[in-house]
Design an enzyme around this catalytic site. Structure first.
Site, PDB file in Angstrom:
ATOM      1  N   HIS A 170       5.637 -31.222 -16.509  1.00 49.15           N
ATOM      2  CA  HIS A 170       6.854 -30.528 -16.060  1.00 49.15           C
ATOM      3  C   HIS A 170       6.817 -30.208 -14.569  1.00 49.15           C
ATOM      4  CE1 HIS A 170       8.814 -29.636 -20.016  1.00 49.15           C
ATOM      5  NE2 HIS A 170       7.596 -29.996 -20.418  1.00 49.15           N
ATOM      6  N   ASP A 383       9.255 -28.137  -6.467  1.00 49.26           N
ATOM      7  CA  ASP A 383       9.591 -27.799  -7.848  1.00 49.26           C
ATOM      8  C   ASP A 383       9.619 -29.083  -8.656  1.00 49.26           C
ATOM      9  OD1 ASP A 383      10.407 -26.134  -9.931  1.00 49.26           O
ATOM     10  OD2 ASP A 383      11.896 -25.124  -8.693  1.00 49.26           O
TER      11      ASP A 383
HETATM   12  C1  GDG Z   1       8.891 -25.674 -15.206  1.00 49.06           C
HETATM   13  C2  GDG Z   1       8.878 -26.360 -13.828  1.00 49.06           C
HETATM   14  C3  GDG Z   1      10.988 -27.556 -14.457  1.00 49.06           C
HETATM   15  C4  GDG Z   1      15.201 -17.485 -15.162  1.00 49.06           C
HETATM   16  N1  GDG Z   1      15.450 -16.190 -14.959  1.00 49.06           N
HETATM   17  C5  GDG Z   1      16.025 -15.713 -16.067  1.00 49.06           C
HETATM   18  C6  GDG Z   1      16.154 -16.750 -16.982  1.00 49.06           C
HETATM   19  N2  GDG Z   1      15.634 -17.835 -16.399  1.00 49.06           N
HETATM   20  C7  GDG Z   1      15.561 -19.172 -16.999  1.00 49.06           C
HETATM   21  C8  GDG Z   1      16.533 -20.104 -16.305  1.00 49.06           C
HETATM   22  C9  GDG Z   1      15.872 -21.459 -16.509  1.00 49.06           C
HETATM   23  C10 GDG Z   1      14.392 -21.122 -16.575  1.00 49.06           C
HETATM   24  O1  GDG Z   1      14.273 -19.730 -16.779  1.00 49.06           O
HETATM   25  C11 GDG Z   1      13.664 -21.485 -15.297  1.00 49.06           C
HETATM   26  O2  GDG Z   1      13.545 -22.868 -15.259  1.00 49.06           O
HETATM   27  P1  GDG Z   1      12.983 -23.666 -13.998  1.00 49.06           P
HETATM   28  O3  GDG Z   1      13.211 -25.105 -14.218  1.00 49.06           O
HETATM   29  O4  GDG Z   1      13.665 -23.173 -12.786  1.00 49.06           O
HETATM   30  O5  GDG Z   1      11.455 -23.273 -13.829  1.00 49.06           O
HETATM   31  P2  GDG Z   1      10.046 -23.114 -14.688  1.00 49.06           P
HETATM   32  O6  GDG Z   1      10.215 -22.143 -15.777  1.00 49.06           O
HETATM   33  O7  GDG Z   1       8.999 -22.801 -13.689  1.00 49.06           O
HETATM   34  O8  GDG Z   1       9.737 -24.519 -15.332  1.00 49.06           O
HETATM   35  C12 GDG Z   1      10.311 -26.703 -13.388  1.00 49.06           C
HETATM   36  C13 GDG Z   1      10.855 -26.902 -15.837  1.00 49.06           C
HETATM   37  O9  GDG Z   1       9.495 -26.619 -16.144  1.00 49.06           O
HETATM   38  C14 GDG Z   1      11.408 -27.809 -16.946  1.00 49.06           C
HETATM   39  O10 GDG Z   1      10.695 -29.009 -16.974  1.00 49.06           O
HETATM   40  O11 GDG Z   1      12.363 -27.673 -14.137  1.00 49.06           O
HETATM   41  O12 GDG Z   1      10.289 -27.405 -12.164  1.00 49.06           O
HETATM   42  O13 GDG Z   1       8.270 -25.503 -12.867  1.00 49.06           O
HETATM   43  O14 GDG Z   1      16.247 -22.036 -17.721  1.00 49.06           O
HETATM   44  O15 GDG Z   1      17.781 -19.972 -16.925  1.00 49.06           O
HETATM   45  N3  GDG Z   1      16.719 -16.592 -18.191  1.00 49.06           N
HETATM   46  C15 GDG Z   1      17.191 -15.342 -18.503  1.00 49.06           C
HETATM   47  N4  GDG Z   1      17.064 -14.278 -17.665  1.00 49.06           N
HETATM   48  C16 GDG Z   1      16.491 -14.414 -16.450  1.00 49.06           C
HETATM   49  O16 GDG Z   1      16.395 -13.434 -15.702  1.00 49.06           O
HETATM   50  N5  GDG Z   1      17.789 -15.158 -19.690  1.00 49.06           N
END
Ligand code: GDG
Length: 496
Positions: A170, A383
């Protein structure tokens, strides 16, 4: 594919376990896009999800019973891999998060290459493999997720398991110059070749991986040129290597954003910050997200383009994460100092430039911010993909918003034609992009946002699961199109 079940293995199980005041464990099924997309496949194939429940090993028996009760009726089973405190320290906090995470995010100076972490990482991967051996059948397909479990395939082979197995990373895969710094570079690279299929987020990550293989394992050969290629390394099985950009459940986000509950909340947010454009930043507290650089860029924009003053409010949500780690505490302090400095400098009667929130949001709040903010600044230093930018687009129902996106997010390859791409190290460039976005006419906003939404709707999370599993099952090399890496374009420096 094999006729068996799908067995997903990840560090954490897709559940939230909470202890009630009475000391009982309550289990809630996870709600993220990955779980939602995986659920129908797991249900149809009677699948299994193996991972750590996030509780101390001593409570494992209790947790196992709760898990069984908690997912009753969803059509698949959860299995806990209980971990001791020392295992969590060495494998999770240590090897995964103090070595692999910073190195793979281009931040080698933040790595702590403590040699004591490696044996624990190996032992925990072996423990996960033992759980697979205990629970998976010989016809099942194993789908292993992320940097915590790179060695699982190797450990499973050592136990004599012969199931077909795929791995998806990821986070980004670094270029050779960075990867070579890893004291365990040969072991990790060779362990990846113990999977039948290895998936990365982008073509660039896959290229980095193949370059490392070519350099460290001479005699390797790559066949094919599409989204999935075949890699042959002397004396090893063939491994297929693909780029599978992960996505979101677009329709679910768009539908939820249209509900009355979200609309009401969105209206309230904008009503409390009236007559200006709202700029959203939303990140987990992490140094890879580029939050201080973004705040500096905002200050620069307010300095260079005075018309922005009173006409924008920057809403920065920081979701607490690893707050017990000193480095993360320092990052939080730095962000809060910067927010204070910018607000202290630019605030005027009735207007504060940065609205800072340090907590996690409920899903209604999250989607309401996505829906109501006119601009989003998604500017990680690096990222794997970044789902926040895709979710923002899915919830931009009025097509009146602009996405400013880092070139170094995996999502940049796919979204480069609709978003304004920026280099997150270029403070002036980001300030300029903010100004351009602020002034962008409605027609251009709509055209860009529609293109972004079309692309994300088409390449949604269901398609991601399907393409990975198709590549896992078919012997043909896939040639479905996949976005090429973004190549920086020249921009003019600001007038002196
Ligand atoms: C890894 C990789 C890759 C965030 N704040 C809140 C909240 N979120 C949810 C968002 C989103 C998720 O968390 C964050 O997703 P990301 O993709 O930005 O980042 P990582 O969790 O680090 O994920 C990344 C991912 O894996 C998938 O392969 O994209 O690059 O690092 O869904 O909505 N949700 C709620 N409240 C919050 O305050 N409910």
């Amino acid at each position: 594919m094999t006729s068996g079940r799908l067995v997903v293995v990840s560090n954490r199980l897709p559940v939230v376990l909470q202890r009630t005041k009475q000391g009982e464990w309550r289990v809630q099924s996870g709600t993220g896009g990955l779980v939602t997309a995986m659920a129908p496949v797991l249900r149809d194939r009677g699948g299994l999800w193996i991972g750590w429940a996030g509780t101390p090993a001593a409570q494992a028996r209790d947790v196992e019973l709760r898990l069984a009760a908690g997912v009753e009726g969803v059509g698949y089973t959860l299995r806990d891999v209980p971990l001791t405190r020392d295992e969590v320290d060495g494998y999770y906090h240590g090897f995964a998060n103090e070595i692999l995470w910073p190195l793979f995010h281009d931040l080698p100076s933040r790595c702590n290459f403590d040699p004591d972490y490696w044996p624990v990482y190996e032992a925990v991967n072996a423990k996960f493999a033992a759980a697979v051996a205990e629970h998976a059948g010989s016809e099942d397909y194993l789908w292993v997720h992320d940097y915590h479990l790179i060695l699982l395939g190797r450990e499973a082979r050592r136990l004599g398991l012969r199931q077909r197995a795929g791995f998806f990373l990821h986070i980004p895969f670094p270029p050779p110059d960075l990867f070579f710094k890893l004291p365990w570079r040969f072991q990790l690279l060779e362990a990846l070749l113990d999977y039948d299929l290895v998936g990365f987020q982008t073509v660039r990550d896959r290229r980095n991986f193949l370059q490392c293989v070519r350099a460290l394992l001479p005699g390797s050969r790559v066949r094919g040129a599409g989204a999935v290629v075949s890699l042959e390394v002397p004396d090893r099985r063939e491994t297929r290597v693909g780029a599978f950009p992960i996505s979101i459940d677009f329709d679910d986000f768009a539908r939820f954003a249209a509900t009355a509950e979200v609309a009401q909340k969105a209206w309230l947010i904008h009503e409390s910050l009236p007559r200006r454009q709202l700029v959203l930043g939303l990140d987990r507290l992490d140094y890879s997200k580029g939050i201080p650089e973004r705040i500096r860029a905002l200050a620069r924009a307010l300095e260079r383009f005075p018309e922005l003053r009173r006409n924008i409010t920057f809403v920065q949500v920081v979701v607490p994460s690893r707050t017990d780690v000193a480095e993360y505490k320092r990052l939080r302090d730095e962000i809060e100092r910067l927010v204070g400095r910018v607000n202290g400098r630019f605030t005027s009667a009735g207007w504060t430039p940065i609205h800072y929130i340090f907590r996690s949001l409920s899903r209604v709040e999250l989607v309401a911010y996505y829906r109501t903010c006119e601009l989003a600044l998604v500017t990680p230093l690096k990222d794997g993909m970044n789902l926040v930018c895709k979710e923002f687009c899915a919830c931009s129902l009025d097509h009146n918003s602009v996405l400013i996106l880092s070139e170094f997010a995996g999502a940049a390859a796919q979204l480069q034609h609709g978003a304004l791409l920026v280099n997150p190290h270029d403070i002036d460039g980001m300030a300029q992009a903010l100004w351009d976005a602020f002034r962008m006419p409605q027609a251009e906003r709509a055209q860009r946002m529609q293109a972004l939404r079309r692309s994300i709707r088409q390449q949604n999370i269901y398609r991601w699961v399907d393409t990975f599993l198709q590549a896992a099952t078919s012997h043909q090399l896939s040639d479905f199109p996949v976005a090429l890496a973004y190549v920086p374009r020249r921009t003019e420096p600001p007038p002196a």
